[in-house]
Design an enzyme around this catalytic site. Sequence first.
Site, short mmCIF file in Angstrom:
data_model
loop_
_atom_site.label_atom_id
_atom_site.label_comp_id
_atom_site.label_asym_id
_atom_site.label_seq_id
_atom_site.Cartn_x
_atom_site.Cartn_y
_atom_site.Cartn_z
N GLU A 137 4.28 -5.19 7.34
CA GLU A 137 3.52 -4.12 8.02
C GLU A 137 3.97 -3.89 9.46
O GLU A 137 3.85 -2.77 9.97
CB GLU A 137 2.01 -4.44 7.99
CG GLU A 137 1.35 -4.26 6.63
CD GLU A 137 1.45 -5.48 5.73
OE1 GLU A 137 2.20 -6.42 6.06
OE2 GLU A 137 0.76 -5.49 4.69
N GLY A 164 0.41 -4.92 0.64
CA GLY A 164 -0.75 -4.97 -0.26
C GLY A 164 -0.45 -5.66 -1.58
O GLY A 164 -1.37 -6.17 -2.23
N GLU A 174 -0.83 -9.23 -0.83
CA GLU A 174 -2.27 -9.45 -0.64
C GLU A 174 -3.02 -9.44 -1.98
O GLU A 174 -3.94 -10.22 -2.17
CB GLU A 174 -2.83 -8.38 0.31
CG GLU A 174 -2.31 -8.56 1.73
CD GLU A 174 -2.60 -7.37 2.62
OE1 GLU A 174 -2.16 -6.25 2.27
OE2 GLU A 174 -3.26 -7.55 3.65
N ALA A 227 0.87 -1.17 0.00
CA ALA A 227 0.00 0.00 0.00
C ALA A 227 0.90 1.22 0.00
O ALA A 227 2.06 1.14 0.42
CB ALA A 227 -0.88 -0.01 1.24
#
Length: 263
Positions: free
Chosen positions: A138, A115, A118, A70
């Site tokens: 993270e 992300g 993911e 992200a």
Amino acid sequence: MIKEVTYENIQAAVANGILTITINRPDKLNALNRRTIEEIGEAVDSAASDPAIEGIIFTGSGSKAFVAGADISEFLNVSVEEGKKMSADGHSVFKSIEQCPKPVIAAVNGFALGGGCELAMSCHMRVASENAKFGQPEVNLGLIPGYGGTQRLVQLIGKSKAMELLMTADMLSAQDALHFGLVNYVTTADQLLPKCEELLNKIRQKSPKAIEGIINTVDAYYTDGVNGFAFEVDAFGKCFGTDDCKEGVNAFLEKRKANFKRS
Ligand code: COA
């Protein structure tokens, strides 16, 4: 013929029935900002209902990253409520990939972190180039994965190894990802997209209705409150009401290749 749709942060190109979605922010290692996630959602939704598209490949622009996570620059001054919304919005888009009625493959061409890992895990399969690296870092930011990573990593590689990766932020090499079942194949960089296309072209020979049934029924295994075995009983029965089943069974009995109708 290649048909291209222009977005701000992704490229969507359809060739020979396959939509390739390229995350296109190479100077930020293709980090997923909010706009990029929205665009992925729009592209997947329109592909799901477009009869000209029979399979989807996700990849990243450049040779270094699939998606490096992200976009961390959007994490400053985020309130608890905004954080929840950010996560819920990402979940919704990644779920739409997982539940897309057409096969979706991640062509992981470099870093797949946070992300990015993911996104790859929400696809139905993953093929990695030799330089790919997977991780959920993270915890380095005081965060946990917010786009399904705590759930799909456990589903794909099991709790012990998932716990280790989630807590240490260590990265897995492509070969290790293959070893732990996170990816289906590892290829050289130049064979990455051809391998994904080969898989999709093989699947395209099969019944589209049955492929959709596979996607829905496997997904049922992971859906809270749904009994996957009962779901299969229902989905199997429904197959007999399709033209695909009539064609497939007749073709076998007539000793010919099935000719499934494209929608
Ligand atoms: N969000 C925002 N920007 C990112 C990013 C991310 N997740 N990952 C990389 N970038 C940006 C960098 O800030 C840098 O931008 P700049 O040139 O404007 O400074 C650019 O992409 C190149 O990254 P850089 O860190 O210089 O490359 P590197 O080869 O030294 O390191 C990584 C590569 C992937 C190891 C490193 O970029 C990294 O750790 N990224 C963050 C990974 C992460 O924590 N992801 C989970 C987020 S929840």
